[in-house]
Motif scaffolding. Sequence first.
Motif, short mmCIF file in Angstrom:
data_model
loop_
_atom_site.label_atom_id
_atom_site.label_comp_id
_atom_site.label_asym_id
_atom_site.label_seq_id
_atom_site.Cartn_x
_atom_site.Cartn_y
_atom_site.Cartn_z
N ILE A 1 0.85 -1.18 0.00
CA ILE A 1 0.00 0.00 0.00
C ILE A 1 0.89 1.24 0.00
O ILE A 1 1.85 1.32 0.76
N LYS A 2 0.57 2.20 -0.86
CA LYS A 2 1.34 3.44 -0.92
C LYS A 2 0.50 4.58 -0.37
O LYS A 2 -0.58 4.87 -0.88
N ILE A 3 1.02 5.19 0.70
CA ILE A 3 0.30 6.27 1.35
C ILE A 3 0.77 7.61 0.78
O ILE A 3 1.94 7.98 0.95
N PRO A 4 -0.09 8.35 0.08
CA PRO A 4 0.33 9.63 -0.49
C PRO A 4 0.54 10.67 0.61
O PRO A 4 -0.26 10.78 1.53
N GLU B 1 5.04 9.21 -2.09
CA GLU B 1 4.26 8.23 -1.35
C GLU B 1 5.16 7.43 -0.42
O GLU B 1 6.36 7.29 -0.67
N ILE B 2 4.58 6.92 0.66
CA ILE B 2 5.30 6.02 1.56
C ILE B 2 4.87 4.59 1.23
O ILE B 2 3.71 4.24 1.44
N PRO B 3 5.78 3.75 0.70
CA PRO B 3 5.42 2.35 0.45
C PRO B 3 5.36 1.57 1.77
O PRO B 3 6.28 1.63 2.57
N VAL B 4 4.26 0.88 1.99
CA VAL B 4 4.07 0.08 3.19
C VAL B 4 3.75 -1.36 2.77
O VAL B 4 2.78 -1.60 2.06
N PRO C 1 10.29 0.39 4.61
CA PRO C 1 11.74 0.51 4.39
C PRO C 1 12.25 1.94 4.44
O PRO C 1 13.36 2.19 4.88
N LEU C 2 11.42 2.90 3.97
CA LEU C 2 11.85 4.29 3.89
C LEU C 2 10.68 5.19 4.23
O LEU C 2 9.72 5.29 3.46
N LEU C 3 10.74 5.81 5.38
CA LEU C 3 9.67 6.72 5.78
C LEU C 3 9.92 8.13 5.26
O LEU C 3 9.07 8.71 4.60
N TYR D 1 1.87 12.23 11.52
CA TYR D 1 0.43 11.99 11.71
C TYR D 1 -0.02 10.73 10.98
O TYR D 1 -0.71 9.88 11.56
N TYR D 2 0.36 10.59 9.72
CA TYR D 2 -0.08 9.43 8.93
C TYR D 2 0.55 8.14 9.43
O TYR D 2 -0.07 7.08 9.38
#
Length: 321
Positions: free
Chosen positions: A26-29, A40-43, A92-94, A129-130
């Motif tokens: 899941i990629k969080i924009p 995006e943050i890949p999770v 892996p990378l925030l 926050y996210y």
Amino acid sequence: MFEQNFKNEIIEIRGQKIGLGESKLIKIPIDRLPTGTLIEIPVYIFNGNQLGPTILLQGGLHGDEVNSIELVRRMLIDKSYKIHRGCVIVVPLLNVFGFLNMSRDMHGKDVNRSFPGSKTGSLASRMAYYLMKEITNNVDFAIDFHTGGEQRNNFPQIRYTPEDKKGVQLANIFNAPFMFGSKLIPKSFRNQCYKNNIPVIVYEGGESLRLEEHAIKQGINGTLRVLKHFKMISENIDIPKNTTSIHINKHKWVRAKVAGLFTSVVNNGNQIIKGQILGYIMDTYGETNFSVKSPYDGYIIAKNNFPIINMGDALFHIGKP
């Protein structure tokens, strides 16, 4: 010590649900660059077939800590997250912005001093926050991977919150070469998780903007020990054994009393004795040569690798069991 009311029957992140036996990226924009490029943050979520604890493995909270990113990334490549029980959430990378700029911070703000964050705040605050809202609410405990900064190389070590008994247990299971209690820092990720009753241990290994194989391997092996302890991965996985982690009760930075060119004569992780010469500081013309000595018996748990030293700069972090 860890409760059995596990959360991984359904993991929900960004409105997407991941059930037992499912895996998903899941990629969080978060924001866009001035060019319009979406960041995006890949999770990665790896949910096992059985109920069990959910653990967050997080790298790159500081963008220049590439060793932490490589450690988590390598476990993805090696398929170490083949989970049978419980769930592993992997980031892996925030701090994507810091990584792109080879910077610890994000637009001048430290994400790890921005918690709990705000949906309408600064970029660092929004990222915090996210992380808390979308990810951390799902987890039972976390391992936060870091490195030393500013040419300071941390010998592989685990830091935990002394008041958190579960965190102490996790630190012992991880079994890094060194471990010690560390005070909670206001607005840090670990502090915010502690307020929410989520145990967090911090792995420190290597230095910023450099890869160090020993620290990477120690971090991977410690993580596998935790996953194996909770029966999340196969019992047949062979993990190299460490000697029992050395528990540091007292630690202090030895600082430069003069300026000049610094040369170390001891290695990171070495055992040392009081009065032992650890290095020398010489002026650029070779007229003076100042000896740096250990204040007490102990171990070198971090050292400065930068040769140009000003008065007051940190040189060696000495830990005493």
